[in-house]
Design an enzyme around this catalytic site. Structure first.
Site, PDB file in Angstrom:
ATOM      1  N   GLU A  28       0.880  -1.165   0.000  1.00  0.00           N
ATOM      2  CA  GLU A  28       0.000   0.000   0.000  1.00  0.00           C
ATOM      3  C   GLU A  28       0.918   1.215   0.000  1.00  0.00           C
ATOM      4  O   GLU A  28       2.030   1.155   0.544  1.00  0.00           O
ATOM      5  CB  GLU A  28      -0.934   0.016   1.212  1.00  0.00           C
ATOM      6  CG  GLU A  28      -1.890  -1.161   1.278  1.00  0.00           C
ATOM      7  CD  GLU A  28      -2.815  -1.308   0.071  1.00  0.00           C
ATOM      8  OE1 GLU A  28      -3.146  -0.280  -0.566  1.00  0.00           O
ATOM      9  OE2 GLU A  28      -3.181  -2.449  -0.242  1.00  0.00           O
ATOM     10  N   HIS A  76      -6.840   2.831   1.739  1.00  0.00           N
ATOM     11  CA  HIS A  76      -6.325   1.839   2.693  1.00  0.00           C
ATOM     12  C   HIS A  76      -6.600   2.152   4.159  1.00  0.00           C
ATOM     13  O   HIS A  76      -6.362   1.302   5.021  1.00  0.00           O
ATOM     14  CB  HIS A  76      -4.831   1.567   2.479  1.00  0.00           C
ATOM     15  CG  HIS A  76      -3.982   2.789   2.379  1.00  0.00           C
ATOM     16  ND1 HIS A  76      -3.892   3.735   3.364  1.00  0.00           N
ATOM     17  CD2 HIS A  76      -3.162   3.197   1.373  1.00  0.00           C
ATOM     18  CE1 HIS A  76      -3.051   4.687   2.986  1.00  0.00           C
ATOM     19  NE2 HIS A  76      -2.604   4.387   1.773  1.00  0.00           N
ATOM     20  N   HIS A 169      -8.382  -1.580   1.357  1.00  0.00           N
ATOM     21  CA  HIS A 169      -7.204  -2.305   0.895  1.00  0.00           C
ATOM     22  C   HIS A 169      -6.240  -2.451   2.070  1.00  0.00           C
ATOM     23  O   HIS A 169      -6.060  -1.530   2.849  1.00  0.00           O
ATOM     24  CB  HIS A 169      -6.499  -1.536  -0.234  1.00  0.00           C
ATOM     25  CG  HIS A 169      -7.246  -1.543  -1.515  1.00  0.00           C
ATOM     26  ND1 HIS A 169      -6.685  -1.996  -2.683  1.00  0.00           N
ATOM     27  CD2 HIS A 169      -8.501  -1.154  -1.822  1.00  0.00           C
ATOM     28  CE1 HIS A 169      -7.569  -1.882  -3.662  1.00  0.00           C
ATOM     29  NE2 HIS A 169      -8.673  -1.367  -3.164  1.00  0.00           N
TER      30      HIS A 169
END
Length: 189
Positions: A28, A76, A169
């Site tokens: 990420e 995220h 995510h």
């Protein structure tokens, strides 16, 4: 790789007993391009032997040494405040490289993750991770299902892989999901 019958054969990740070790990897980031100042904020890896998860994994959050754009945090959920006390990439580089070893890397959209990882490694004068090590599941999915969506979410839905834990995510969770997708792309369980 080595040559056999005039053709290169991949030997990375093969253990003495012939078991194939692979690493499913995801990152990420703070954005889309490390050359524009964006950085990795999370790395997640799952170890596979003969395409089966072993239970061994590598996971770390990273201080990106910069602000967290709202657009990235929306993807995220990692805030600058959360990442402030996390290690810098330079502090984990050797342990990360030790975990992945020379194994092939299963990555969804490999060019993206490798661009970020190789930028970080270059800052430390460490060798880059060669693209030849990557098994790109986006490319496999596009070849297997031409014209169909190839996002991780779309492939999980195609293969009936449970997405209920994935509200945002996350590198480790996405690696776990990708390990399941990869197995399905290879022909199923």
């Amino acid at each position: 790789s080595r040559l056999r019958n005039g053709r290169a054969s991949l030997t990375l990740g093969v253990t003495k007993r012939g078991a194939m070790r692979e690493i499913v990897l995801d990152t990420e980031t703070t954005g889309l391009d490390p050359y524009s100042g964006h950085r990795i904020v999370e790395i997640g890896c799952i170890e596979l032997y003969n395409h089966v998860p072993t239970g061994n994994h590598y996971h770390t959050y990273l201080n990106p040494e910069r602000d967290m754009p709202a657009e990235a945090e929306a993807v995220h959920g990692l805030s600058g405040a959360f990442l402030a006390d996390k290690p810098f990439f330079r502090a984990i580089a050797k342990s990360f490289l030790g975990f992945i070893g020379d194994a092939p890397l299963v990555i969804h959209n490999a060019a993206f993750d490798l661009k970020f990882l190789n930028w970080e490694l270059a800052q430390l004068n460490l060798p880059e991770i060669k693209e030849a090590r990557a098994i790109d599941t986006v490319l496999i999915a596009r070849k297997k299902f031409p014209g169909q969506p190839a996002s991780l979410d779309a492939l999980c839905r195609r293969f009936n892989i449970d997405l209920t834990k994935r509200t945002k995510h996350g590198a480790l969770l996405d690696s776990e999901l990708l390990a399941d997708v990869y197995l399905e792309l290879l022909g199923g369980r």
